[in-house]
Design an enzyme around this catalytic site. Structure first.
Site, short mmCIF file in Angstrom:
data_model
loop_
_atom_site.label_atom_id
_atom_site.label_comp_id
_atom_site.label_asym_id
_atom_site.label_seq_id
_atom_site.Cartn_x
_atom_site.Cartn_y
_atom_site.Cartn_z
N HIS A 137 -1.93 -5.31 1.25
CA HIS A 137 -3.22 -5.95 0.96
C HIS A 137 -2.96 -7.35 0.44
CE1 HIS A 137 -7.20 -6.79 -0.67
NE2 HIS A 137 -6.55 -7.30 -1.71
N TYR B 4 -12.34 -2.18 -3.37
CA TYR B 4 -12.84 -2.25 -2.00
C TYR B 4 -14.37 -2.22 -1.95
CZ TYR B 4 -8.23 -1.85 0.24
OH TYR B 4 -6.95 -2.09 0.70
N PHE C 89 -15.61 3.73 7.17
CA PHE C 89 -14.25 4.13 6.80
C PHE C 89 -13.99 4.05 5.30
CE2 PHE C 89 -14.22 -0.38 8.09
CZ PHE C 89 -13.67 -0.99 6.96
N ARG D 19 -1.84 -14.54 3.72
CA ARG D 19 -2.63 -13.85 4.76
C ARG D 19 -1.98 -14.07 6.14
NH1 ARG D 19 -6.88 -10.21 3.69
NH2 ARG D 19 -7.72 -10.84 5.70
N ARG E 160 2.44 -6.99 9.07
CA ARG E 160 1.74 -5.92 9.79
C ARG E 160 2.20 -5.85 11.25
NH1 ARG E 160 -4.10 -7.52 7.13
NH2 ARG E 160 -4.12 -6.04 5.39
N LYS F 276 0.84 -1.20 0.00
CA LYS F 276 0.00 0.00 0.00
C LYS F 276 0.88 1.26 0.00
CE LYS F 276 -3.91 -2.26 2.34
NZ LYS F 276 -4.85 -2.16 3.49
N GLU G 35 -9.50 -9.84 -8.02
CA GLU G 35 -8.52 -8.77 -7.88
C GLU G 35 -7.41 -8.87 -8.93
OE1 GLU G 35 -7.57 -9.20 -3.71
OE2 GLU G 35 -9.53 -8.41 -3.11
N ASN H 145 -1.89 -0.14 7.20
CA ASN H 145 -1.42 -1.49 7.55
C ASN H 145 -0.58 -2.16 6.46
OD1 ASN H 145 -3.48 -2.08 5.83
ND2 ASN H 145 -4.67 -3.33 7.24
N THR I 133 -5.57 -7.84 10.37
CA THR I 133 -5.89 -6.57 9.70
C THR I 133 -5.40 -5.38 10.52
OG1 THR I 133 -7.83 -7.56 8.65
CG2 THR I 133 -7.79 -5.15 8.83
#
Ligand code: DAT
Ligand code: MG
Length: 148
Positions: A115, A49, A57, A85, A102, A9, A126, A112, A91
């Site tokens: 993704h 998203y 948010f 993951r 993270r 990100k 995606e 964070n 998250t």
């Protein structure tokens, strides 16, 4: 072979974490089959998203993910979706285990670092959104014989 979509990100790019993150997945044994540094257009961010559209948010999330370049990647390997993951961590970085990406590098949920697709359906969706069938490379890697 299973594929997943991973993305450093804008905070991770600005904090010079692209190399560290790529290195972790390389060392794990996964294979990079696509990558690009890009600025996400607002429409793509909203689509990516989309599942969070009704969340309070959502606006901030779209603003953040479009606030600077991201490093979009496709990685391949056995169970790569779930394993990536785990390697990313929870998250919210405050809950992410030490040793995870993270857990090591993030502090707040809104920044964070990374993704990763959360299922085979989201991975397919995606990868389609970001690579649209272009820019992915299929290649034989001899080291696979020492991983599988
Ligand atoms: P993940 O990125 O682990 O798949 P998610 O899909 O639930 O998490 O949410 C997408 C992103 O939205 C997440 O990486 C950070 C942001 N986010 C999630 N929950 C949030 C919250 N309560 N407040 C602010 N941002 C949040
Ligand atoms: Mg998610």
């Amino acid at each position: 072979m299973e594929k997943t979509f991973l993305m450093v990100k804008p905070d991770g790019v600005q904090r010079n974490l692209i190399g560290e993150i790529v290195s972790r997945f390389e060392k794990k044994g996964f294979q990079l089959v696509g990558a690009k540094l890009m600025q996400i257009p607002t429409e793509l961010a909203e689509e990516h998203y989309g599942e969070h559209k009704e969340r309070p948010f959502f606006g901030e999330l779209v603003e953040f993910i479009t606030s600077g370049p991201v490093f979009a990647m496709v990685w391949q390997g056995e169970n790569v979706i779930a394993t990536a993951r785990h390697m990313m961590g929870a998250t919210n970085p405050k809950d992410a285990a030490p040793g995870t990406i993270r857990g090591e590098y993030g502090v707040i949920v809104g920044k964070n670092i990374i993704h990763g697709s959360d299922s085979s359906e989201s991975a397919e969706r995606e990868i389609g959104l970001f690579f649209n069938g272009e820019g992915l490379v299929e290649y034989k890697r001899d080291v696979n014989n020492w991983i599988y």
